[in-house]
Design a protein around this motif. Structure first.
Motif, PDB file in Angstrom:
ATOM      1  N   TYR A  30       0.833  -1.193   0.000  1.00  0.00           N
ATOM      2  CA  TYR A  30       0.000   0.000   0.000  1.00  0.00           C
ATOM      3  C   TYR A  30       0.874   1.252   0.000  1.00  0.00           C
ATOM      4  CZ  TYR A  30      -3.537  -3.282   1.625  1.00  0.00           C
ATOM      5  OH  TYR A  30      -4.384  -4.352   1.734  1.00  0.00           O
ATOM      6  N   GLU A  31       0.428   2.266  -0.722  1.00  0.00           N
ATOM      7  CA  GLU A  31       1.065   3.578  -0.667  1.00  0.00           C
ATOM      8  C   GLU A  31      -0.014   4.583  -0.292  1.00  0.00           C
ATOM      9  OE1 GLU A  31       3.031   6.927  -3.613  1.00  0.00           O
ATOM     10  OE2 GLU A  31       2.948   4.850  -4.299  1.00  0.00           O
ATOM     11  N   TYR A  32       0.113   5.159   0.897  1.00  0.00           N
ATOM     12  CA  TYR A  32      -0.853   6.147   1.373  1.00  0.00           C
ATOM     13  C   TYR A  32      -0.450   7.507   0.840  1.00  0.00           C
ATOM     14  CZ  TYR A  32      -2.423   2.357   4.279  1.00  0.00           C
ATOM     15  OH  TYR A  32      -2.903   1.138   4.703  1.00  0.00           O
ATOM     16  N   ILE A  33      -1.330   8.132   0.062  1.00  0.00           N
ATOM     17  CA  ILE A  33      -0.998   9.360  -0.647  1.00  0.00           C
ATOM     18  C   ILE A  33      -1.538  10.586   0.080  1.00  0.00           C
ATOM     19  CG2 ILE A  33      -1.261  10.579  -2.859  1.00  0.00           C
ATOM     20  CD1 ILE A  33      -1.601   7.659  -4.070  1.00  0.00           C
ATOM     21  N   ASN A  34      -2.799  10.551   0.504  1.00  0.00           N
ATOM     22  CA  ASN A  34      -3.431  11.634   1.257  1.00  0.00           C
ATOM     23  C   ASN A  34      -4.259  11.017   2.378  1.00  0.00           C
ATOM     24  OD1 ASN A  34      -2.852  14.288  -0.009  1.00  0.00           O
ATOM     25  ND2 ASN A  34      -3.691  13.286  -1.821  1.00  0.00           N
ATOM     26  N   PRO A  35      -4.496  11.765   3.443  1.00  0.00           N
ATOM     27  CA  PRO A  35      -5.283  11.219   4.554  1.00  0.00           C
ATOM     28  C   PRO A  35      -6.709  10.851   4.123  1.00  0.00           C
ATOM     29  CG  PRO A  35      -4.193  13.267   5.204  1.00  0.00           C
ATOM     30  CD  PRO A  35      -4.023  13.123   3.716  1.00  0.00           C
ATOM     31  N   ILE A  65      -0.430  -9.037 -11.702  1.00  0.00           N
ATOM     32  CA  ILE A  65      -0.160  -7.840 -10.901  1.00  0.00           C
ATOM     33  C   ILE A  65      -1.322  -6.870 -11.102  1.00  0.00           C
ATOM     34  CG2 ILE A  65       1.503  -6.031 -10.342  1.00  0.00           C
ATOM     35  CD1 ILE A  65       2.646  -8.951 -10.228  1.00  0.00           C
ATOM     36  N   LEU A  66      -2.011  -6.567 -10.010  1.00  0.00           N
ATOM     37  CA  LEU A  66      -3.165  -5.660 -10.035  1.00  0.00           C
ATOM     38  C   LEU A  66      -2.821  -4.389  -9.271  1.00  0.00           C
ATOM     39  CD1 LEU A  66      -5.770  -8.332  -8.932  1.00  0.00           C
ATOM     40  CD2 LEU A  66      -5.475  -7.478 -11.242  1.00  0.00           C
ATOM     41  N   GLU A  67      -3.359  -3.272  -9.740  1.00  0.00           N
ATOM     42  CA  GLU A  67      -3.187  -2.011  -9.017  1.00  0.00           C
ATOM     43  C   GLU A  67      -4.541  -1.340  -8.888  1.00  0.00           C
ATOM     44  OE1 GLU A  67       0.235   1.006  -9.324  1.00  0.00           O
ATOM     45  OE2 GLU A  67      -1.349   1.775 -10.642  1.00  0.00           O
ATOM     46  N   THR A  68      -4.843  -0.900  -7.679  1.00  0.00           N
ATOM     47  CA  THR A  68      -6.078  -0.164  -7.424  1.00  0.00           C
ATOM     48  C   THR A  68      -5.714   1.224  -6.929  1.00  0.00           C
ATOM     49  OG1 THR A  68      -7.197  -2.212  -6.794  1.00  0.00           O
ATOM     50  CG2 THR A  68      -8.280  -0.147  -6.182  1.00  0.00           C
ATOM     51  N   ILE A  69      -6.276   2.237  -7.578  1.00  0.00           N
ATOM     52  CA  ILE A  69      -6.112   3.630  -7.149  1.00  0.00           C
ATOM     53  C   ILE A  69      -7.432   4.046  -6.507  1.00  0.00           C
ATOM     54  CG2 ILE A  69      -5.698   6.021  -7.872  1.00  0.00           C
ATOM     55  CD1 ILE A  69      -3.248   4.278  -8.286  1.00  0.00           C
ATOM     56  N   TYR A  70      -7.349   4.564  -5.295  1.00  0.00           N
ATOM     57  CA  TYR A  70      -8.532   5.026  -4.567  1.00  0.00           C
ATOM     58  C   TYR A  70      -8.568   6.550  -4.575  1.00  0.00           C
ATOM     59  CZ  TYR A  70      -8.748   0.255  -2.876  1.00  0.00           C
ATOM     60  OH  TYR A  70      -8.829  -1.117  -2.810  1.00  0.00           O
ATOM     61  N   ILE A  71      -9.747   7.088  -4.857  1.00  0.00           N
ATOM     62  CA  ILE A  71      -9.943   8.542  -4.961  1.00  0.00           C
ATOM     63  C   ILE A  71     -11.095   8.945  -4.041  1.00  0.00           C
ATOM     64  CG2 ILE A  71     -10.597  10.401  -6.563  1.00  0.00           C
ATOM     65  CD1 ILE A  71      -9.199   8.795  -8.760  1.00  0.00           C
ATOM     66  N   GLN A  76      -9.297  13.553  -5.121  1.00  0.00           N
ATOM     67  CA  GLN A  76      -7.897  13.416  -4.709  1.00  0.00           C
ATOM     68  C   GLN A  76      -7.542  11.939  -4.549  1.00  0.00           C
ATOM     69  OE1 GLN A  76      -8.423  15.491  -1.008  1.00  0.00           O
ATOM     70  NE2 GLN A  76      -7.432  17.348  -1.796  1.00  0.00           N
ATOM     71  N   LYS A  77      -6.369  11.558  -5.061  1.00  0.00           N
ATOM     72  CA  LYS A  77      -5.875  10.206  -4.807  1.00  0.00           C
ATOM     73  C   LYS A  77      -5.530  10.088  -3.330  1.00  0.00           C
ATOM     74  CE  LYS A  77      -3.836   9.458  -9.334  1.00  0.00           C
ATOM     75  NZ  LYS A  77      -2.592   9.214 -10.091  1.00  0.00           N
ATOM     76  N   VAL A  78      -6.005   9.014  -2.704  1.00  0.00           N
ATOM     77  CA  VAL A  78      -5.721   8.829  -1.283  1.00  0.00           C
ATOM     78  C   VAL A  78      -4.910   7.564  -1.005  1.00  0.00           C
ATOM     79  CG1 VAL A  78      -7.665  10.208  -0.461  1.00  0.00           C
ATOM     80  CG2 VAL A  78      -7.998   7.769  -0.890  1.00  0.00           C
ATOM     81  N   LEU A  79      -4.985   6.588  -1.908  1.00  0.00           N
ATOM     82  CA  LEU A  79      -4.324   5.313  -1.642  1.00  0.00           C
ATOM     83  C   LEU A  79      -4.050   4.586  -2.943  1.00  0.00           C
ATOM     84  CD1 LEU A  79      -3.540   3.005   0.418  1.00  0.00           C
ATOM     85  CD2 LEU A  79      -5.934   2.293   0.287  1.00  0.00           C
ATOM     86  N   LYS A  80      -2.891   3.946  -3.015  1.00  0.00           N
ATOM     87  CA  LYS A  80      -2.570   3.056  -4.133  1.00  0.00           C
ATOM     88  C   LYS A  80      -2.279   1.685  -3.539  1.00  0.00           C
ATOM     89  CE  LYS A  80       0.937   4.210  -6.701  1.00  0.00           C
ATOM     90  NZ  LYS A  80       2.048   4.425  -7.632  1.00  0.00           N
ATOM     91  N   ASP A  81      -2.917   0.664  -4.090  1.00  0.00           N
ATOM     92  CA  ASP A  81      -2.811  -0.704  -3.605  1.00  0.00           C
ATOM     93  C   ASP A  81      -2.312  -1.568  -4.751  1.00  0.00           C
ATOM     94  OD1 ASP A  81      -3.357  -3.337  -2.821  1.00  0.00           O
ATOM     95  OD2 ASP A  81      -5.507  -3.042  -2.696  1.00  0.00           O
ATOM     96  N   ARG A  82      -1.240  -2.308  -4.530  1.00  0.00           N
ATOM     97  CA  ARG A  82      -0.722  -3.221  -5.555  1.00  0.00           C
ATOM     98  C   ARG A  82      -0.777  -4.640  -4.987  1.00  0.00           C
ATOM     99  NH1 ARG A  82       4.304  -1.550  -9.014  1.00  0.00           N
ATOM    100  NH2 ARG A  82       2.744  -0.043  -9.614  1.00  0.00           N
ATOM    101  N   CYS A  83      -1.361  -5.535  -5.757  1.00  0.00           N
ATOM    102  CA  CYS A  83      -1.601  -6.902  -5.306  1.00  0.00           C
ATOM    103  C   CYS A  83      -1.076  -7.884  -6.355  1.00  0.00           C
ATOM    104  CB  CYS A  83      -3.108  -7.097  -5.115  1.00  0.00           C
ATOM    105  SG  CYS A  83      -3.599  -8.761  -4.685  1.00  0.00           S
TER     106      CYS A  83
END
Length: 89
Positions: A30-35, A65-71, A76-83
């Motif tokens: 996980y990469e936390y981008i914004n709160p 390899i999957l990537e989910t970007i959460y907005i 605003q991007k808040v989280l990037k998840d790579r699975c």
């Protein structure tokens, strides 16, 4: 992100004839981008970044390899998840 969660990943894998008995969870980061704050509405979009074929002692397998970007509701991007999903053949 959950394999059995609301994203329907298991159903999608079944729809392309993946034998779920041969599916393993290979890893997650996980990469936390914004709160993310209470009351936020967060939506995610998942894409397949890559499919890699590997051979080993146990035989051939595919790494998906999957990537989910959460907005959030502000766009605003808040989280990037790579699975990584491992499918044994």
């Amino acid at each position: 992100f959950s394999l059995s969660g609301s994203f329907g990943l298991l159903q999608k894998l079944q729809s392309v004839d993946v034998d779920l008995v041969k599916v393993l969870h290979g890893g997650q980061e996980y990469e936390y981008i914004n709160p993310i704050k209470p009351g936020d509405t967060v939506k995610g979009k998942t894409v397949i970044l890559d499919v890699i074929e590997k051979s080993g002692k146990a035989g051939t397998m595919d790494l998906i390899i999957l990537e989910t970007i959460y907005i959030n509701q502000k766009g605003q991007k808040v989280l990037k998840d790579r699975c990584t999903i491992v499918v044994r053949r």
